[in-house]
Write a protein that holds these residues in place. Sequence first.
Motif, PDB file in Angstrom:
ATOM      1  N   PHE A 157      37.799  48.902  50.680  1.00  0.00           N
ATOM      2  CA  PHE A 157      38.655  48.495  51.798  1.00  0.00           C
ATOM      3  C   PHE A 157      39.692  47.477  51.348  1.00  0.00           C
ATOM      4  O   PHE A 157      40.876  47.590  51.672  1.00  0.00           O
ATOM      5  CB  PHE A 157      37.814  47.865  52.913  1.00  0.00           C
ATOM      6  CG  PHE A 157      36.955  48.841  53.676  1.00  0.00           C
ATOM      7  CD1 PHE A 157      37.259  50.184  53.734  1.00  0.00           C
ATOM      8  CD2 PHE A 157      35.819  48.391  54.348  1.00  0.00           C
ATOM      9  CE1 PHE A 157      36.467  51.075  54.445  1.00  0.00           C
ATOM     10  CE2 PHE A 157      35.023  49.265  55.059  1.00  0.00           C
ATOM     11  CZ  PHE A 157      35.342  50.602  55.117  1.00  0.00           C
ATOM     12  N   TRP A 158      39.258  46.453  50.625  1.00  0.00           N
ATOM     13  CA  TRP A 158      40.189  45.377  50.234  1.00  0.00           C
ATOM     14  C   TRP A 158      41.121  45.864  49.130  1.00  0.00           C
ATOM     15  O   TRP A 158      42.269  45.418  49.055  1.00  0.00           O
ATOM     16  CB  TRP A 158      39.428  44.138  49.805  1.00  0.00           C
ATOM     17  CG  TRP A 158      38.249  43.805  50.682  1.00  0.00           C
ATOM     18  CD1 TRP A 158      37.059  43.257  50.290  1.00  0.00           C
ATOM     19  CD2 TRP A 158      38.123  43.968  52.117  1.00  0.00           C
ATOM     20  NE1 TRP A 158      36.209  43.107  51.350  1.00  0.00           N
ATOM     21  CE2 TRP A 158      36.832  43.528  52.486  1.00  0.00           C
ATOM     22  CE3 TRP A 158      38.971  44.454  53.110  1.00  0.00           C
ATOM     23  CZ2 TRP A 158      36.372  43.567  53.802  1.00  0.00           C
ATOM     24  CZ3 TRP A 158      38.509  44.503  54.421  1.00  0.00           C
ATOM     25  CH2 TRP A 158      37.237  44.058  54.759  1.00  0.00           C
ATOM     26  N   GLN A 159      40.665  46.793  48.301  1.00  0.00           N
ATOM     27  CA  GLN A 159      41.512  47.413  47.286  1.00  0.00           C
ATOM     28  C   GLN A 159      42.622  48.244  47.931  1.00  0.00           C
ATOM     29  O   GLN A 159      43.766  48.258  47.477  1.00  0.00           O
ATOM     30  CB  GLN A 159      40.631  48.299  46.395  1.00  0.00           C
ATOM     31  CG  GLN A 159      41.344  49.145  45.367  1.00  0.00           C
ATOM     32  CD  GLN A 159      40.374  50.114  44.698  1.00  0.00           C
ATOM     33  OE1 GLN A 159      39.305  50.411  45.220  1.00  0.00           O
ATOM     34  NE2 GLN A 159      40.735  50.611  43.523  1.00  0.00           N
ATOM     35  N   GLU A 241      37.375  41.670  40.628  1.00  0.00           N
ATOM     36  CA  GLU A 241      37.987  40.769  39.653  1.00  0.00           C
ATOM     37  C   GLU A 241      39.491  41.022  39.550  1.00  0.00           C
ATOM     38  O   GLU A 241      40.293  40.077  39.460  1.00  0.00           O
ATOM     39  CB  GLU A 241      37.307  40.984  38.304  1.00  0.00           C
ATOM     40  CG  GLU A 241      37.729  40.022  37.210  1.00  0.00           C
ATOM     41  CD  GLU A 241      36.956  40.259  35.932  1.00  0.00           C
ATOM     42  OE1 GLU A 241      36.442  39.289  35.362  1.00  0.00           O
ATOM     43  OE2 GLU A 241      36.874  41.426  35.484  1.00  0.00           O
ATOM     44  N   LYS A 242      39.892  42.278  39.592  1.00  0.00           N
ATOM     45  CA  LYS A 242      41.318  42.602  39.506  1.00  0.00           C
ATOM     46  C   LYS A 242      42.060  42.145  40.758  1.00  0.00           C
ATOM     47  O   LYS A 242      43.214  41.690  40.678  1.00  0.00           O
ATOM     48  CB  LYS A 242      41.503  44.113  39.304  1.00  0.00           C
ATOM     49  CG  LYS A 242      41.105  44.590  37.919  1.00  0.00           C
ATOM     50  CD  LYS A 242      41.604  46.002  37.654  1.00  0.00           C
ATOM     51  CE  LYS A 242      41.381  46.366  36.186  1.00  0.00           C
ATOM     52  NZ  LYS A 242      42.267  47.432  35.717  1.00  0.00           N
ATOM     53  N   ILE A 243      41.415  42.266  41.908  1.00  0.00           N
ATOM     54  CA  ILE A 243      42.042  41.766  43.137  1.00  0.00           C
ATOM     55  C   ILE A 243      42.259  40.262  43.035  1.00  0.00           C
ATOM     56  O   ILE A 243      43.309  39.740  43.423  1.00  0.00           O
ATOM     57  CB  ILE A 243      41.168  42.104  44.365  1.00  0.00           C
ATOM     58  CG1 ILE A 243      41.087  43.617  44.557  1.00  0.00           C
ATOM     59  CG2 ILE A 243      41.733  41.438  45.618  1.00  0.00           C
ATOM     60  CD1 ILE A 243      40.123  44.049  45.652  1.00  0.00           C
ATOM     61  N   THR A 244      41.263  39.563  42.498  1.00  0.00           N
ATOM     62  CA  THR A 244      41.381  38.118  42.319  1.00  0.00           C
ATOM     63  C   THR A 244      42.506  37.772  41.349  1.00  0.00           C
ATOM     64  O   THR A 244      43.299  36.853  41.595  1.00  0.00           O
ATOM     65  CB  THR A 244      40.048  37.544  41.805  1.00  0.00           C
ATOM     66  OG1 THR A 244      39.005  37.865  42.742  1.00  0.00           O
ATOM     67  CG2 THR A 244      40.133  36.031  41.638  1.00  0.00           C
ATOM     68  N   GLN A 252      50.277  44.410  49.068  1.00  0.00           N
ATOM     69  CA  GLN A 252      51.503  44.845  48.399  1.00  0.00           C
ATOM     70  C   GLN A 252      51.259  45.830  47.255  1.00  0.00           C
ATOM     71  O   GLN A 252      52.094  46.676  46.967  1.00  0.00           O
ATOM     72  CB  GLN A 252      52.235  43.612  47.832  1.00  0.00           C
ATOM     73  CG  GLN A 252      52.552  42.554  48.870  1.00  0.00           C
ATOM     74  CD  GLN A 252      53.486  43.080  49.947  1.00  0.00           C
ATOM     75  OE1 GLN A 252      54.424  43.809  49.652  1.00  0.00           O
ATOM     76  NE2 GLN A 252      53.228  42.717  51.202  1.00  0.00           N
ATOM     77  N   LYS A 253      50.105  45.709  46.605  1.00  0.00           N
ATOM     78  CA  LYS A 253      49.856  46.537  45.422  1.00  0.00           C
ATOM     79  C   LYS A 253      48.371  46.859  45.331  1.00  0.00           C
ATOM     80  O   LYS A 253      47.534  46.002  45.614  1.00  0.00           O
ATOM     81  CB  LYS A 253      50.309  45.796  44.158  1.00  0.00           C
ATOM     82  CG  LYS A 253      50.160  46.595  42.881  1.00  0.00           C
ATOM     83  CD  LYS A 253      50.656  45.796  41.684  1.00  0.00           C
ATOM     84  CE  LYS A 253      50.483  46.585  40.387  1.00  0.00           C
ATOM     85  NZ  LYS A 253      50.939  45.807  39.204  1.00  0.00           N
ATOM     86  N   ARG A 254      48.069  48.077  44.924  1.00  0.00           N
ATOM     87  CA  ARG A 254      46.681  48.513  44.814  1.00  0.00           C
ATOM     88  C   ARG A 254      46.199  48.440  43.372  1.00  0.00           C
ATOM     89  O   ARG A 254      46.743  49.110  42.489  1.00  0.00           O
ATOM     90  CB  ARG A 254      46.546  49.962  45.304  1.00  0.00           C
ATOM     91  CG  ARG A 254      45.130  50.500  45.272  1.00  0.00           C
ATOM     92  CD  ARG A 254      45.122  51.978  45.644  1.00  0.00           C
ATOM     93  NE  ARG A 254      43.772  52.480  45.814  1.00  0.00           N
ATOM     94  CZ  ARG A 254      43.010  52.923  44.821  1.00  0.00           C
ATOM     95  NH1 ARG A 254      43.468  52.939  43.581  1.00  0.00           N
ATOM     96  NH2 ARG A 254      41.785  53.370  45.075  1.00  0.00           N
ATOM     97  N   PRO A 255      45.161  47.649  43.100  1.00  0.00           N
ATOM     98  CA  PRO A 255      44.605  47.626  41.742  1.00  0.00           C
ATOM     99  C   PRO A 255      43.721  48.846  41.518  1.00  0.00           C
ATOM    100  O   PRO A 255      43.220  49.451  42.471  1.00  0.00           O
ATOM    101  CB  PRO A 255      43.770  46.340  41.734  1.00  0.00           C
ATOM    102  CG  PRO A 255      43.313  46.200  43.156  1.00  0.00           C
ATOM    103  CD  PRO A 255      44.454  46.719  44.006  1.00  0.00           C
ATOM    104  N   ALA A 256      43.512  49.214  40.279  1.00  0.00           N
ATOM    105  CA  ALA A 256      42.670  50.371  39.965  1.00  0.00           C
ATOM    106  C   ALA A 256      42.033  50.180  38.598  1.00  0.00           C
ATOM    107  O   ALA A 256      42.546  49.437  37.750  1.00  0.00           O
ATOM    108  CB  ALA A 256      43.486  51.660  39.991  1.00  0.00           C
ATOM    109  N   LEU A 257      40.912  50.841  38.385  1.00  0.00           N
ATOM    110  CA  LEU A 257      40.304  50.861  37.066  1.00  0.00           C
ATOM    111  C   LEU A 257      41.106  51.795  36.163  1.00  0.00           C
ATOM    112  O   LEU A 257      41.580  52.844  36.597  1.00  0.00           O
ATOM    113  CB  LEU A 257      38.855  51.344  37.147  1.00  0.00           C
ATOM    114  CG  LEU A 257      37.879  50.451  37.906  1.00  0.00           C
ATOM    115  CD1 LEU A 257      36.492  51.065  37.892  1.00  0.00           C
ATOM    116  CD2 LEU A 257      37.846  49.051  37.338  1.00  0.00           C
ATOM    117  N   ARG A 258      41.245  51.399  34.891  1.00  0.00           N
ATOM    118  CA  ARG A 258      41.955  52.212  33.907  1.00  0.00           C
ATOM    119  C   ARG A 258      41.022  52.526  32.746  1.00  0.00           C
ATOM    120  O   ARG A 258      39.951  51.940  32.616  1.00  0.00           O
ATOM    121  CB  ARG A 258      43.191  51.452  33.388  1.00  0.00           C
ATOM    122  CG  ARG A 258      44.141  50.993  34.475  1.00  0.00           C
ATOM    123  CD  ARG A 258      44.736  52.160  35.244  1.00  0.00           C
ATOM    124  NE  ARG A 258      45.716  51.702  36.243  1.00  0.00           N
ATOM    125  CZ  ARG A 258      46.231  52.484  37.176  1.00  0.00           C
ATOM    126  NH1 ARG A 258      45.876  53.751  37.253  1.00  0.00           N
ATOM    127  NH2 ARG A 258      47.099  51.994  38.049  1.00  0.00           N
TER     128      ARG A 258
END
Length: 284
Positions: A157-159, A241-244, A252-258
């Motif tokens: 949800f927060w991602q 951790e990436k959101i932090t 504004q931007k969605r983090p994702a695992l790479r």
Amino acid sequence: MSVDHYENFPVASFLCPPALRPAVAAIYHFARTADDIADEGDAEPAVRLADLAAYRADLGATACGGAPSSRWTQVFGPLRAVLAQCALPIPLLTDLLSAFEQDVVKVRYLDRAELLDYCRRSANPVGRLLLHLYGVTGHDSLRQSDAICTALQLANFWQDLGIDTSRGRLYVPAADCTRHGVDSAELLAGHDAPKVRALVAELVGWANELMHAGAPLVHAIPGRAGWELRLVVQGGLRILEKITAMNFATLQKRPALRWYDAPLLLWRALWMRPAAAAVASRSA
């Protein structure tokens, strides 16, 4: 298997015990298809609800040994075999459908209790179904599984905050918005601000606490399945951790695992130890 919608953790990966992969895949496709009916495309809500009702009827027919419709044979064919072989608890599958039906008609949540009730049906059944396949029982294991699954749902949800709000859907509880002085209309309009970041930070902390509360379950799951769960937990924690790291700017931007996160996840999974062992190591 495609994991486009669930990239935060592996689904029927090579770590999953081979004998259980067909069952895990059947559960995943059942949930994924129902979720797509509820959320993908441009169908009207009434059509989505009618399709989900038909899907529920096909589940009932399959569970009773009857003949489902021909609409979703790719789902209910494999699921029929799994139901027969593994005696999956049907109420867990209908809980999932209940959550997907709710997604069609409900786009706001008053408080955390209301959101947790949604997670109880949208996420927790998946963990409980997997525990059933692994033969793991007991109150503590179920409680920890629920904590992990709810944490993964909240992390998603927060991602996806910016994506969901652009579609008019807001999972952030109204009570949390009020406490931070954030109007839901601001979130839905995509207006970022320090108070919005503070709100997201608190919500990320909530998900993080739940994930750590459930993490000891990895030591109760034997063999390769336990290692897969370690990666599930670490994948969720890595997203938080990436959101932090982006200062909670997911509006504004969605983090994702790479792909380059994989070595870190594997390293962290390797070093997950039981609490007693960690305490003993620090005391030595």
